[in-house]
Design a protein around this motif. Structure first.
Motif, PDB file in Angstrom:
ATOM      1  N   LEU A 134      53.147  41.701  24.199  1.00 11.57           N
ATOM      2  CA  LEU A 134      53.199  42.397  25.379  1.00 11.57           C
ATOM      3  C   LEU A 134      52.178  42.196  26.457  1.00 11.57           C
ATOM      4  O   LEU A 134      52.217  41.826  27.750  1.00 11.57           O
ATOM      5  N   LEU A 135      50.922  41.950  25.980  1.00  8.54           N
ATOM      6  CA  LEU A 135      49.769  41.530  26.941  1.00  8.54           C
ATOM      7  C   LEU A 135      50.019  40.149  27.462  1.00  8.54           C
ATOM      8  O   LEU A 135      49.634  40.142  28.752  1.00  8.54           O
ATOM      9  N   VAL A 136      50.461  39.173  26.925  1.00 11.65           N
ATOM     10  CA  VAL A 136      50.708  37.942  27.325  1.00 11.65           C
ATOM     11  C   VAL A 136      51.815  37.800  28.159  1.00 11.65           C
ATOM     12  O   VAL A 136      51.783  37.220  29.343  1.00 11.65           O
ATOM     13  N   GLU A 137      53.030  38.526  27.884  1.00 13.99           N
ATOM     14  CA  GLU A 137      54.111  38.510  28.669  1.00 13.99           C
ATOM     15  C   GLU A 137      53.616  39.301  30.056  1.00 13.99           C
ATOM     16  O   GLU A 137      54.470  38.606  31.225  1.00 13.99           O
ATOM     17  N   ARG A 138      52.960  40.382  30.274  1.00 16.35           N
ATOM     18  CA  ARG A 138      52.577  40.853  31.623  1.00 16.35           C
ATOM     19  C   ARG A 138      51.312  40.245  31.977  1.00 16.35           C
ATOM     20  O   ARG A 138      50.779  40.802  32.903  1.00 16.35           O
ATOM     21  N   ASN A 139      50.950  39.166  31.402  1.00 20.02           N
ATOM     22  CA  ASN A 139      49.712  38.388  32.087  1.00 20.02           C
ATOM     23  C   ASN A 139      48.441  39.298  31.989  1.00 20.02           C
ATOM     24  O   ASN A 139      47.777  39.622  32.970  1.00 20.02           O
ATOM     25  N   GLU A 140      48.168  40.410  30.916  1.00 19.68           N
ATOM     26  CA  GLU A 140      47.204  41.278  30.993  1.00 19.68           C
ATOM     27  C   GLU A 140      46.128  41.097  29.869  1.00 19.68           C
ATOM     28  O   GLU A 140      45.049  41.938  29.552  1.00 19.68           O
ATOM     29  N   ALA A 141      46.439  39.989  29.339  1.00 20.15           N
ATOM     30  CA  ALA A 141      45.265  39.577  28.040  1.00 20.15           C
ATOM     31  C   ALA A 141      43.747  39.768  28.496  1.00 20.15           C
ATOM     32  O   ALA A 141      42.955  40.059  27.584  1.00 20.15           O
ATOM     33  N   LEU A 142      43.630  38.875  29.786  1.00 17.96           N
ATOM     34  CA  LEU A 142      42.282  39.053  30.256  1.00 17.96           C
ATOM     35  C   LEU A 142      41.943  40.315  31.130  1.00 17.96           C
ATOM     36  O   LEU A 142      40.552  40.419  31.598  1.00 17.96           O
ATOM     37  N   SER A 143      42.733  41.309  31.130  1.00 21.44           N
ATOM     38  CA  SER A 143      42.392  42.401  31.858  1.00 21.44           C
ATOM     39  C   SER A 143      41.478  43.182  31.352  1.00 21.44           C
ATOM     40  O   SER A 143      40.997  43.105  29.913  1.00 21.44           O
ATOM     41  N   GLN A 144      40.978  44.190  31.677  1.00 21.95           N
ATOM     42  CA  GLN A 144      39.759  45.210  31.154  1.00 21.95           C
ATOM     43  C   GLN A 144      40.434  45.751  29.811  1.00 21.95           C
ATOM     44  O   GLN A 144      39.973  45.678  28.576  1.00 21.95           O
ATOM     45  N   HIS A 145      41.477  46.424  30.102  1.00 20.50           N
ATOM     46  CA  HIS A 145      42.429  47.449  28.685  1.00 20.50           C
ATOM     47  C   HIS A 145      42.870  46.136  27.933  1.00 20.50           C
ATOM     48  O   HIS A 145      42.842  46.277  26.894  1.00 20.50           O
ATOM     49  N   GLY A 146      43.064  44.904  28.215  1.00 16.26           N
ATOM     50  CA  GLY A 146      43.628  43.668  27.223  1.00 16.26           C
ATOM     51  C   GLY A 146      42.579  43.641  26.364  1.00 16.26           C
ATOM     52  O   GLY A 146      42.943  43.424  25.331  1.00 16.26           O
ATOM     53  N   ARG A 147      41.245  43.221  27.151  1.00 12.64           N
ATOM     54  CA  ARG A 147      40.270  42.799  26.135  1.00 12.64           C
ATOM     55  C   ARG A 147      39.741  43.953  25.043  1.00 12.64           C
ATOM     56  O   ARG A 147      39.451  43.701  24.083  1.00 12.64           O
ATOM     57  N   ILE A 148      39.899  45.207  25.635  1.00  9.63           N
ATOM     58  CA  ILE A 148      39.664  46.476  24.646  1.00  9.63           C
ATOM     59  C   ILE A 148      40.553  46.594  23.687  1.00  9.63           C
ATOM     60  O   ILE A 148      40.178  46.397  22.339  1.00  9.63           O
TER      61      ILE A 148
END
Length: 561
Positions: A134-148
């Motif tokens: 889900l994180l990769v699909e939404r391009n959120e892996a490097l976001s703050q909540h993604g890293r947490i």
């Protein structure tokens, strides 16, 4: 079983994987659930062909072994050090607190305390595969909540090792958990020390020798030998094969051969792990689960609620902002794929009765199915809180500025542009919709505000009428389109420089009114070309002249040579 019967089982396993898994993936269902569905189709509790579970189970066990080996490969010490606050802070607290709460609830409904702790700890774990997808699909892996989220998942993966090590010891010790824990800890420490000493002394020289032979087959065989040998050694010592595989992965995590090893074992890991999940699906008693549908749904909702509330509370204690805490809480609320491993093992060791085990397996599957819905809920609530908390971060008192640059998006590229503008004493105002990012920048005294640059009112509040240029660094195409349109509507002649991902993106943005579009791929190519030309002996002045000429012809409307 005859050879023909075994071949029949293999054919139907592969056929189910090839047909069922891709069909479900087209509907956004994770591959883990696809394999479970394929196993249910081939199991004895549904009409149609039946595959002998006992013939496939030994082979499927190796799927767990290779999964733990891959996790070990992903955990070099350098990564653990850089993310230690969230891994060993939030991750440890999340597993411990959630496990205690769920274990308490399990004990209230009749589970013995040792078993309740195992069940509670297992339900505390989340689905690494589903969340990362889900994180990769939404391009959120490097976001703050993604890293947490990734940090918490790393600790959860580590927590699986003692659980799998503890299960056979509990079965052998009559559920007496304290002696089992002591014995598990002692054996684990000795195993880790012995394996790491041997690995440090011999493993890298052996791999260096094998790599020098330049034989891919021998290199792959060496990796398989390492995984299976260490797994066998820990099994002979009375611990799980999974622990040995994990330790083997750790030994190679910081080695120069890590990426090649990871590539070599990927086909084995994927196929065998898929086979494991199919065997779990074959063992699910669908009529029993359907007859207890109310219990399954109620328990699933209870687990989701407990995990979400615990994670959100811990995020607040660790001073993580509400928007990020909400996203992490809802994203990690489900039970993970390791629950299938643990509960299946516990049923086989007779630590868990079949009826309870079936319900827990169904709860795990249902919670994973609900993950995309939970992620949307978390994102929606996060945005509402972000808007509420960001009222004092909105631009005010800066609309009178002139001759400044407006930067839409304060990510890595936006920060780099801001630093260069500051170095040349050019005023700028940056807008971003990540409240945490804005807060951090404001603490450094930078003119970064919360706002959407595609909104005319926001542009007016940052002085669009007196700006000298607008730079759009957001990666989303639709957001870039809306920002260009808003700027063109406010000040038709304003220079708008936009970031693009590729040539198709570039052409589209040029058509809708961007003054200049800079594709990431082109600039990355030019940086590589600079190094190649320098290594070929071309002088720095000639190199820069060539690159400038290319940029001029490309971005100036001409055609490069």
């Amino acid at each position: 079983m005859t050879e023909a019967g075994l071949l029949f089982d293999v054919i139907f396993l592969l056929l189910a994987a090839v047909v069922v898994v891709p069909v479900l993936q087209r509907f956004g269902i994770p591959s883990v659930l696809g394999y479970l569905a394929a196993g249910i189709v081939l199991g004895p509790y549904t009409p149609g062909p039946v595959v002998d579970l006992e013939t496939t189970r030994p082979l499927a066990e190796f799927g767990v072994v290779f999964l733990l080996f891959a996790i070990g490969l992903e955990l070099p010490l350098s990564r653990l050090r850089t993310m230690r606050r969230y891994i060993f802070g939030l991750g440890l607290l999340q597993v411990a607190v959630t496990a205690l709460v769920l274990a308490g609830l399990g004990h209230l409904v009749g589970l013995a305390i040792p078993l309740a702790l195992v069940v509670g700890t297992t339900l505390a774990l989340s689905s690494t595969a589903t969340v990362l997808a889900l994180l990769v699909e939404r391009n959120e892996a490097l976001s703050q909540h993604g890293r947490i989220s990734v940090s918490v998942l790393i600790f959860q993966d580590l927590a699986v090792i003692p659980i799998l090590t503890l299960l056979p010891l509990m079965a052998a010790s009559g559920h007496d958990i304290l002696p089992a824990l002591g014995l598990a800890a002692g054996k684990a420490v000795l195993a880790v020390l012995a394996i790491f000493v041997v690995g440090h002394l011999f493993l890298r020289p052996i791999y260096a020798f094998i790599a020098a032979s330049r034989s891919p087959e021998v290199f792959t065989a060496a990796t398989l030998l390492l995984v299976l040998a260490v797994a066998w050694a820990t099994s002979e010592a009375g611990m799980s094969m999974a622990l040995g595989a994990f330790l083997a992965g750790l030994m190679l995590a910081d080695s120069p051969y890590r990426h090649q090893v990871e590539s070599d074992i990927e086909p084995f890991r994927g196929l065998l792990l898929g086979l494991f999940f199919m065997t779990v699906g074959m063992s699910i008693n669908l009529p029993l689960v359907a007859s207890r549908g109310g219990d399954v749904l109620g328990l699933t909702l209870a687990v989701l609620a407990v995990k979400t509330l615990v994670i959100l509370g811990l995020c607040r204690i660790l001073k993580i902002a509400w928007p990020q805490g909400l996203q992490v809480g809802f994203l990690l609320a489900q039970t993970g794929e390791f629950a299938f491993v643990v509960f299946e093992r516990a049923i086989g060791l007779r630590l868990l009765d079949a009826r309870t085990g079936q319900i827990l397996l169904a709860v795990t599957a249902l919670s994973m199915v609900l993950t995309p819905v939970l992620a949307v809920m978390g994102r929606t609530l996060s945005r509402r809180f972000a808007r509420h908390e960001s009222e004092d971060l909105a631009p005010s008192g800066v609309g009178h500025l002139t001759n400044h640059v407006i930067i839409a998006g304060y990510g890595r590229m936006g920060r780099a542009i801001a630093r260069l503008l500051k170095r040349h004493d050019i005023a700028f105002i940056a807008l971003d919709q990540d409240a945490d990012r804005v807060i951090q920048a404001r603490r450094q005294g930078l003119p970064v505000y919360f706002g959407d640059a595609s909104k005319p009112g926001v542009l007016r509040s940052v002085g669009i009428g007196g700006a000298r240029a607008v730079v759009v660094t957001v990666g989303a195409l639709r957001q870039s389109e809306r920002t260009i349109a808003a700027v063109r509507h406010a000040v038709p002649g304003m220079p708008v420089i936009v970031r693009a991902k590729d040539r198709i993106h570039e052409d589209h943005l040029n058509k809708i009114g961007a003054t200049a579009v800079i594709p990431e791929t082109v600039e990355a190519s030019l940086q590589m070309a600079r190094q190649v030309l320098r290594s070929a002996g071309i002088g720095d002045e000639d190199v820069e002249s060539s690159l400038d000429a290319y940029r001029s012809t490309r971005y100036g409307g001409g055609k490069p040579d």
